[in-house]
Design an enzyme around this catalytic site. Structure first.
Site, PDB file in Angstrom:
ATOM      1  N   GLY A   1       0.831  -1.209   0.000  1.00  0.00           N
ATOM      2  CA  GLY A   1       0.000   0.000   0.000  1.00  0.00           C
ATOM      3  C   GLY A   1       0.856   1.245   0.000  1.00  0.00           C
TER       4      GLY A   1
ATOM      5  CD  GLU B   1       6.855  -5.741  -1.954  1.00  0.00           C
ATOM      6  OE1 GLU B   1       7.006  -4.952  -2.905  1.00  0.00           O
ATOM      7  OE2 GLU B   1       7.667  -6.644  -1.690  1.00  0.00           O
TER       8      GLU B   1
ATOM      9  CB  CYS C   1       2.994   0.034  -7.065  1.00  0.00           C
ATOM     10  SG  CYS C   1       3.391  -1.634  -7.606  1.00  0.00           S
TER      11      CYS C   1
ATOM     12  CD  GLU D   1       2.373   5.935  -5.834  1.00  0.00           C
ATOM     13  OE1 GLU D   1       2.142   6.059  -4.616  1.00  0.00           O
ATOM     14  OE2 GLU D   1       2.455   4.838  -6.397  1.00  0.00           O
TER      15      GLU D   1
HETATM   16  P1  NAD Z   1      -3.435   2.328   1.172  1.00  0.00           P
HETATM   17  O1  NAD Z   1      -2.144   2.398   1.907  1.00  0.00           O
HETATM   18  O2  NAD Z   1      -4.392   3.462   1.324  1.00  0.00           O
HETATM   19  O3  NAD Z   1      -4.262   1.013   1.616  1.00  0.00           O
HETATM   20  C1  NAD Z   1      -3.673  -0.259   1.658  1.00  0.00           C
HETATM   21  C2  NAD Z   1      -4.359  -1.099   2.728  1.00  0.00           C
HETATM   22  O4  NAD Z   1      -4.208  -0.460   3.993  1.00  0.00           O
HETATM   23  C3  NAD Z   1      -5.853  -1.292   2.510  1.00  0.00           C
HETATM   24  O5  NAD Z   1      -6.175  -2.624   2.795  1.00  0.00           O
HETATM   25  C4  NAD Z   1      -6.490  -0.341   3.498  1.00  0.00           C
HETATM   26  O6  NAD Z   1      -7.713  -0.809   4.009  1.00  0.00           O
HETATM   27  C5  NAD Z   1      -5.461  -0.263   4.618  1.00  0.00           C
HETATM   28  N1  NAD Z   1      -5.451   1.048   5.283  1.00  0.00           N
HETATM   29  C6  NAD Z   1      -5.720   2.268   4.719  1.00  0.00           C
HETATM   30  N2  NAD Z   1      -5.583   3.244   5.627  1.00  0.00           N
HETATM   31  C7  NAD Z   1      -5.226   2.639   6.785  1.00  0.00           C
HETATM   32  C8  NAD Z   1      -4.924   3.130   8.098  1.00  0.00           C
HETATM   33  N3  NAD Z   1      -4.997   4.414   8.394  1.00  0.00           N
HETATM   34  N4  NAD Z   1      -4.591   2.214   9.036  1.00  0.00           N
HETATM   35  C9  NAD Z   1      -4.520   0.901   8.754  1.00  0.00           C
HETATM   36  N5  NAD Z   1      -4.793   0.396   7.535  1.00  0.00           N
HETATM   37  C10 NAD Z   1      -5.140   1.244   6.560  1.00  0.00           C
HETATM   38  O7  NAD Z   1      -3.068   2.054  -0.334  1.00  0.00           O
HETATM   39  P2  NAD Z   1      -4.027   1.992  -1.587  1.00  0.00           P
HETATM   40  O8  NAD Z   1      -4.570   3.356  -1.858  1.00  0.00           O
HETATM   41  O9  NAD Z   1      -4.968   0.868  -1.424  1.00  0.00           O
HETATM   42  O10 NAD Z   1      -2.991   1.579  -2.741  1.00  0.00           O
HETATM   43  C11 NAD Z   1      -2.221   2.503  -3.430  1.00  0.00           C
HETATM   44  C12 NAD Z   1      -0.806   2.577  -2.906  1.00  0.00           C
HETATM   45  O11 NAD Z   1      -0.239   1.281  -2.833  1.00  0.00           O
HETATM   46  C13 NAD Z   1       0.115   3.350  -3.840  1.00  0.00           C
HETATM   47  O12 NAD Z   1       0.991   4.139  -3.078  1.00  0.00           O
HETATM   48  C14 NAD Z   1       0.859   2.272  -4.571  1.00  0.00           C
HETATM   49  O13 NAD Z   1       2.096   2.683  -5.103  1.00  0.00           O
HETATM   50  C15 NAD Z   1       1.020   1.251  -3.515  1.00  0.00           C
HETATM   51  N6  NAD Z   1       1.215  -0.071  -4.100  1.00  0.00           N
HETATM   52  C16 NAD Z   1       2.399  -0.706  -3.955  1.00  0.00           C
HETATM   53  C17 NAD Z   1       2.609  -1.939  -4.556  1.00  0.00           C
HETATM   54  C18 NAD Z   1       3.893  -2.703  -4.430  1.00  0.00           C
HETATM   55  O14 NAD Z   1       3.910  -3.870  -4.813  1.00  0.00           O
HETATM   56  N7  NAD Z   1       4.964  -2.118  -3.932  1.00  0.00           N
HETATM   57  C19 NAD Z   1       1.582  -2.510  -5.290  1.00  0.00           C
HETATM   58  C20 NAD Z   1       0.385  -1.828  -5.418  1.00  0.00           C
HETATM   59  C21 NAD Z   1       0.201  -0.618  -4.814  1.00  0.00           C
END
Ligand code: NAD
Length: 456
Positions: A187, A209, A243, A333
């Site tokens: 995330g 990740e 990502c 990003e």
């Molecule tokens: P996010 O960090 O908002 O959410 C990811 C997960 O965390 C979700 O399951 C969500 O429910 C949980 N979450 C959200 N806020 C939270 C909080 N305050 N406390 C605890 N858990 C929480 O990410 P997103 O918007 O779902 O995804 C996009 C991001 O993920 C981008 O920055 C992208 O680059 C990154 N990403 C990285 C990879 C990788 O393989 N490195 C792959 C895909 C996406």
């Protein structure tokens, strides 16, 4: 069921030792593969509803990648599970030494919305192969896919082995309050920090990740036509919500105009001259991200695209030119189909800019010059990447995938998935037949001579 109860049941199941044998792990991987095949069309439908993801992309960039990961680990699992003999120091004679992989125990996988199948089931393959139990917390944003994943998991596994807990921030934080033996988070960096802080309460090891701004460098020796095609492909898969998508381009000033023309042509070859109407072009996941992206488009800088459809929540591929690191679009990003171009004269200035900014998850070099390729690889810090392509490094079982610094820590895919979800115990197996007195007190001048002879 409460998170606390689920973790307790999974820990009991782990301690029952049922996840340890090769046969059990193999059987679970086969079950998962069978269920993925069964749910394939439902997953594709859900991905279409969540992201307008077309069937081809849903398979080659999500479902198919998970199947390949399963096939790879099924093929190599027996060997990966074996103890690995290493040398023993002669001072330990007679002994044999080896490393021995062991599952962590109860693991947690938290996944995002952009590749919800791949980034949920992909890590799960590693967790199962390594003999762990798993709690999965998928994204609350890609709702349709999350619902199908929940059903798929419920039908395939006992909850004491693998289960899904759905929910948003509150529910995820409640899950994170539990003691896990390993956490795998995909995330954003901001949430990654929260996960790391929560994990620190229990000293739980984690993989993060994360994302970031992945740069592309197109130098003046690049094959312009091929570069434009491969960049257009990588940038617009999933409407840029990837990502490792190219975030912004550094293009040598001598070839910039020609490159932009080829880029436009490449985009039109992919999606026609009205990409918003293309069935192959994705939509933005929700209104919040749509509004954020629209705000990032400064119409004065648009040289191609700039169109949108509020109803469909689609933004046409948009190229913005004459960008510097001071523009708003360079402060976060992008995660959408907007591509800023920064021109450069010498590669050293680009290297300096990359290293001044947070370490990217991916970096792409388009150049026919070995010297330039090597210079960038040697001098820049980044998670991984490609020379003369974009994104494809992620789909190799032989390349560990992960970030560095602000883009994350730890790797997975193929062998690395097994290694990541295993703790390697170092074991020195000593014989009792010989027991040299020299290490035991009381010490004297004679005994002191021995360490001086061997420890240097
Ligand atoms: P996010 O960090 O908002 O959410 C990811 C997960 O965390 C979700 O399951 C969500 O429910 C949980 N979450 C959200 N806020 C939270 C909080 N305050 N406390 C605890 N858990 C929480 O990410 P997103 O918007 O779902 O995804 C996009 C991001 O993920 C981008 O920055 C992208 O680059 C990154 N990403 C990285 C990879 C990788 O393989 N490195 C792959 C895909 C996406």
């Amino acid at each position: 069921m409460k998170a606390q109860q689920i973790v307790k049941e999974q820990r009991d199941f782990f301690y029952s030792k049922q996840t340890l044998p090769y046969a059990f792990r193999k059987e679970q991987l086969l079950r998962l593969r069978k269920s993925i095949h069964k749910y394939e069309s439902e997953l594709k439908e859900a991905l279409y509803k969540d992201l307008n993801k077309n069937e081809a992309e849903s398979f080659f960039a999500e479902i198919g990648q998970v199947l390949t990961e399963i096939t790879f680990l099924l093929k190599h699992l027996k060997k990966l599970m074996k103890n690995k003999r290493v040398k023993s120091h002669f001072t330990d004679f007679p002994a044999k030494s080896y490393t021995s992989p062991h599952p962590y125990g109860v693991t947690l996988i938290i996944s995002p919305w952009n590749y919800p199948v791949l980034l949920t089931l992909g890590p799960l393959v590693g967790a199962i192969a390594s003999g762990n139990t798993t709690v999965i917390k998928p994204s609350e944003i890609s709702t349709h896919t999350t619902d199908v994943l929940e059903r798929l998991i419920q039908e395939t596994f006992e909850p004491s082995f693998v289960t899904v807990i759905k929910g948003g921030v509150k529910e995820t934080q409640e899950v994170l309050d539990q003691k896990f033996d390993f956490i795998f988070f995909t995330g954003s960096g901001n949430v990654g920090k929260i996960v790391m802080e929560k994990a620190s309460k229990h000293l739980t090891p984690i993989v993060l990740e994360l994302g970031g701004k992945s740069p592309v460098i197109v130098d003046k020796t690049a094959n312009i036509q091929v570069s434009a095609k491969r960049i257009a492909f990588g940038k617009h898969l999933n409407a840029g919500q990837t990502c490792i998508a190219p975030d912004h381009l550094y293009v040598h000033k001598d070839i910039k105009e020609e490159f932009i023309q080829h880029l436009q042509k490449a985009i039109e070859e992919l999606y026609g001259d009205n990409p918003i109407a293309s069935k192959d072009f994705g939509k933005i996941i929700n209104q919040k991200h749509y509004d954020r992206l629209i705000n990032l488009i400064d119409q004065d800088t648009v040289v191609y695209g700039g169109f949108k459809d509020d109803q469909l929540r689609k933004i046409a591929p948009t190229i913005v030119d004459n960008i510097t690191h001071d523009h708003a679009i360079m402060q976060e990003e992008i995660f959408g189909p907007i591509l800023p171009i920064i021109s450069f004269e010498n590669v050293e200035e680009v290297i300096a800019l990359i290293n001044e900014n947070p370490s990217p998850l991916a970096l792409y070099i388009f150049s026919e010059s070995k010297q330039v390729q090597n210079q960038i690889i040697q001098q820049c810090t980044f998670g991984g990447g490609c020379i003369n392509d974009t994104m494809v490094h992620v789909s190799s079982d032989y390349l560990p995938f992960g970030g560095v610094g602000e883009s994350g820590m730890g790797t997975y895919h193929g062998k690395a998935s097994f290694q990541t979800f295993s703790h390697y115990r170092s074991i020195l197996h000593k014989s009792t037949k010989v027991d040299l007195k020299v290490r035991y007190a009381p010490y004297n001048k004679q005994k002191e001579k021995v360490p001086k002879m061997v420890l240097k």
